[in-house]
Scaffold this active site. Sequence first.
Site, short mmCIF file in Angstrom:
data_model
loop_
_atom_site.label_atom_id
_atom_site.label_comp_id
_atom_site.label_asym_id
_atom_site.label_seq_id
_atom_site.Cartn_x
_atom_site.Cartn_y
_atom_site.Cartn_z
CD GLU A 68 -7.59 -2.70 8.14
OE1 GLU A 68 -7.14 -1.69 7.57
OE2 GLU A 68 -7.57 -3.84 7.62
CE LYS B 292 -13.92 -12.06 -7.97
NZ LYS B 292 -14.46 -11.09 -6.99
CD GLU C 240 -3.03 -0.71 0.42
OE1 GLU C 240 -3.04 -0.88 1.66
OE2 GLU C 240 -4.00 -0.27 -0.20
CB CYS D 78 -6.12 0.23 4.42
SG CYS D 78 -5.51 1.01 2.92
#
Length: 488
Positions: free
Chosen positions: A392, A183, A259, A293
């Site tokens: 982040e 997906k 992750e 990231c």
Amino acid sequence: MNLRPTDSSALLVDGKLVPGSGGTFDILNPATEEVLGQAAEGTSVDMDAAIAAARRAFDTTDWSRNHTFRAHCLRQLCDALESHIEELRDITIAEVGAPRMLTSGPQLEGPIDDLRYWAQLIESYSWQQDLGNSSPMGVPTHRQLLKEAVGVVGAITPWNFPHQINFAKLGPALAAGNTIVLKPAPDTPWCAALVGKVIAEETDIPAGVVNIITSTDHSLGTQLCADPRVDLISFTGSTATGRAVMSTASSTLKKVFLELGGKSAFIVLDDADIKSASSVAAFSVCVHAGQGCALSTRLLVPRSRYDEALAAATRTMAGIRAADPSIPGTICGPLSSARQRDRVEGYLKLAQDEGGTVVTGGGRPDDQPRGYFIEPTLIAGLENSSRVAQEEIFGPVLVIIPFDDDDDAVRIANDSPYGLSGSVWGTDPDRVNRVVAGVRTGTLSVNGGVWYSADAPFGGYKQSGIGREMGLAGFEEYLETKLVASPA
């Protein structure tokens, strides 16, 4: 660009290209805000069919046991995708907003070529290990260790580096003998859908082994995680969503690989070339508009040389324009969506509310009236405890923070919920090694070394994830261990 949307607007379910039960949804070009075309809108019905197909393919075919055939299929897929490389490049630039220069590396060509690594690993891997004879409880016994595929893998991927992350899951999962339901993010569905078309029409991969469901319905990810027919979930995305994935998957106690996010530190020791190192840090956070990231978004510099570092980082960031990603030489393209731009702008306002100073950048570029662009931005004057230094942002935003000595640099680097990546620059090997040993993170670059490679594991400590992707460690995430004992 020569985009052919009809080639990329179908689901792949049980070996067939089929329309989405929910119709289609629009895809926007983040550099122009124009509609590129439509992608198939999958529904829970489509997801159920995909899971059923993957389960059936795993349980009723010899895919998981036929190592030679799997290696053939992966090489065949690599060759087929390379024949579509320019079409894939155009889609990646238009749909992802990826700078053209990156499509020669981690945004496209690198991940496709990595399929050859996974094919080779199938052939070189020790699928069986003889543990020899023993006499547990006085019974002479011969033991053998077998490595086997986990089963059905559910893979959920983000929009920032879609090819790299899709193939970092497809490659090892298929090499290990699993079947898979992918997906992809609704922001970048064509990147995955075209791969599905190539699999269906140009490879010998059996029906049901790979299934691809594009959709704007995020509940399909929840459906994939909860379904008992799925044996493993491999997820890349935000830490908040990773927690939800882990919670949902726990209902069936399936294996989970995560992750997640990062807020990595770029540490410049006082014996390094301060100007050069600070410029590298500033440059790297502008690549793909900071949407990575593992990018280092905290620049830690010696307090005694803070002004030098600030001036060098400012010059570099002020010299990089947010520009059309299709133009050769563009480094900083658009953010992926209006939603993501709003998020970054919220953090830029927060930085000032927290007492920080925007040294350069800080807004939308005047020469880009359309598109989701943000100027490369350097922020000074914040403590590491500030939200802007802790959370982040996922934009071209760098926070510069001073430290007092090497131990203080390590303390600040580790003062984060994340532990994904980072950099250390210095000339004294002993000092560098002590800092490397002290920083709790999954990957570290020393003086510009590159850790990204198909054969090198990638992943994080703390809230940056669970497990490793890529390399032998990433491959073995998709395997189970079976011990067989027989009379000696």
